[in-house]
Design a protein around this motif. Structure first.
Motif, PDB file in Angstrom:
ATOM      1  N   ALA A 191       0.829  -1.015   0.075  1.00 20.39           N
ATOM      2  CA  ALA A 191       0.121  -0.122   0.148  1.00 20.39           C
ATOM      3  C   ALA A 191       0.885   1.158   0.099  1.00 20.39           C
ATOM      4  O   ALA A 191       0.478   2.264  -0.699  1.00 20.39           O
ATOM      5  N   PHE A 192       1.853   1.219   0.868  1.00 21.02           N
ATOM      6  CA  PHE A 192       3.079   2.326   0.690  1.00 21.02           C
ATOM      7  C   PHE A 192       3.517   2.676  -0.605  1.00 21.02           C
ATOM      8  O   PHE A 192       3.572   3.804  -1.141  1.00 21.02           O
ATOM      9  N   GLU A 193       4.012   1.463  -1.216  1.00 22.68           N
ATOM     10  CA  GLU A 193       4.632   1.678  -2.471  1.00 22.68           C
ATOM     11  C   GLU A 193       3.555   2.195  -3.618  1.00 22.68           C
ATOM     12  O   GLU A 193       3.752   3.044  -4.442  1.00 22.68           O
ATOM     13  N   ALA A 194       2.200   1.580  -3.515  1.00 22.85           N
ATOM     14  CA  ALA A 194       1.278   2.379  -4.435  1.00 22.85           C
ATOM     15  C   ALA A 194       1.127   3.845  -4.349  1.00 22.85           C
ATOM     16  O   ALA A 194       0.920   4.540  -5.296  1.00 22.85           O
ATOM     17  N   ALA A 195       0.886   4.233  -2.880  1.00 20.97           N
ATOM     18  CA  ALA A 195       0.772   5.700  -2.516  1.00 20.97           C
ATOM     19  C   ALA A 195       1.970   6.269  -2.971  1.00 20.97           C
ATOM     20  O   ALA A 195       1.807   7.590  -3.346  1.00 20.97           O
ATOM     21  N   PHE A 196       3.173   5.812  -2.837  1.00 20.67           N
ATOM     22  CA  PHE A 196       4.229   6.644  -3.210  1.00 20.67           C
ATOM     23  C   PHE A 196       4.210   6.805  -4.665  1.00 20.67           C
ATOM     24  O   PHE A 196       4.661   7.796  -5.086  1.00 20.67           O
ATOM     25  N   ARG A 197       3.799   5.906  -5.392  1.00 20.64           N
ATOM     26  CA  ARG A 197       3.754   6.207  -6.859  1.00 20.64           C
ATOM     27  C   ARG A 197       2.937   7.279  -7.261  1.00 20.64           C
ATOM     28  O   ARG A 197       3.444   8.079  -8.076  1.00 20.64           O
ATOM     29  N   ARG A 198       1.793   7.480  -6.560  1.00 22.48           N
ATOM     30  CA  ARG A 198       0.984   8.719  -6.875  1.00 22.48           C
ATOM     31  C   ARG A 198       1.636   9.647  -6.325  1.00 22.48           C
ATOM     32  O   ARG A 198       1.574  10.857  -7.125  1.00 22.48           O
ATOM     33  N   ALA A 199       2.129   9.623  -5.040  1.00 16.75           N
ATOM     34  CA  ALA A 199       2.956  10.867  -4.557  1.00 16.75           C
ATOM     35  C   ALA A 199       4.006  11.268  -5.343  1.00 16.75           C
ATOM     36  O   ALA A 199       4.599  12.536  -5.183  1.00 16.75           O
TER      37      ALA A 199
END
Length: 101
Positions: free
Chosen positions: A17-25
């Motif tokens: 979930a962190f890596e997915a959010a980081f891609r957006r960020a």
């Protein structure tokens, strides 16, 4: 140019979930004035630990420009709830630059 180094400890089980959010960020930080480049690296020995490396033109581009921007509020909303403890962030300047032998 300066290098921002942030050690990110992500709550166990939240890596995907962190890596997915980081891609957006990533798009947020990449659009900031003074931004040069960034990398997110995951630790091999501790899969819940990451290091974020961001190159900025100046220290102020990060500490004043980015952190004072509306984009930083969005960045925080996307990412900060994943961290435990809160990241250590330091800034470095190049002393020596090497290459492949």
């Amino acid at each position: 140019m300066i290098l921002e180094v942030a050690t990110l400890d992500v709550r166990p089980g939240q890596q995907d979930a962190f890596e997915a959010a980081f891609r957006r960020a990533s798009g947020i930080i990449a659009g900031m004035p003074g931004y040069v480049s960034h990398q997110l690296q995951r630790c091999l020995e501790r899969p819940d630990r990451y290091v974020l490396l961001v190159n900025w033109r100046t220290l102020e581009d990060h500490t004043v420009g980015f952190r004072g921007s509306p984009g930083y509020q969005e960045w925080k909303a996307l990412l900060h709830h994943f961290y435990d403890p809160f990241p250590t962030v330091e800034h470095y300047t190049t002393v020596l630059h090497g290459g492949a032998i």
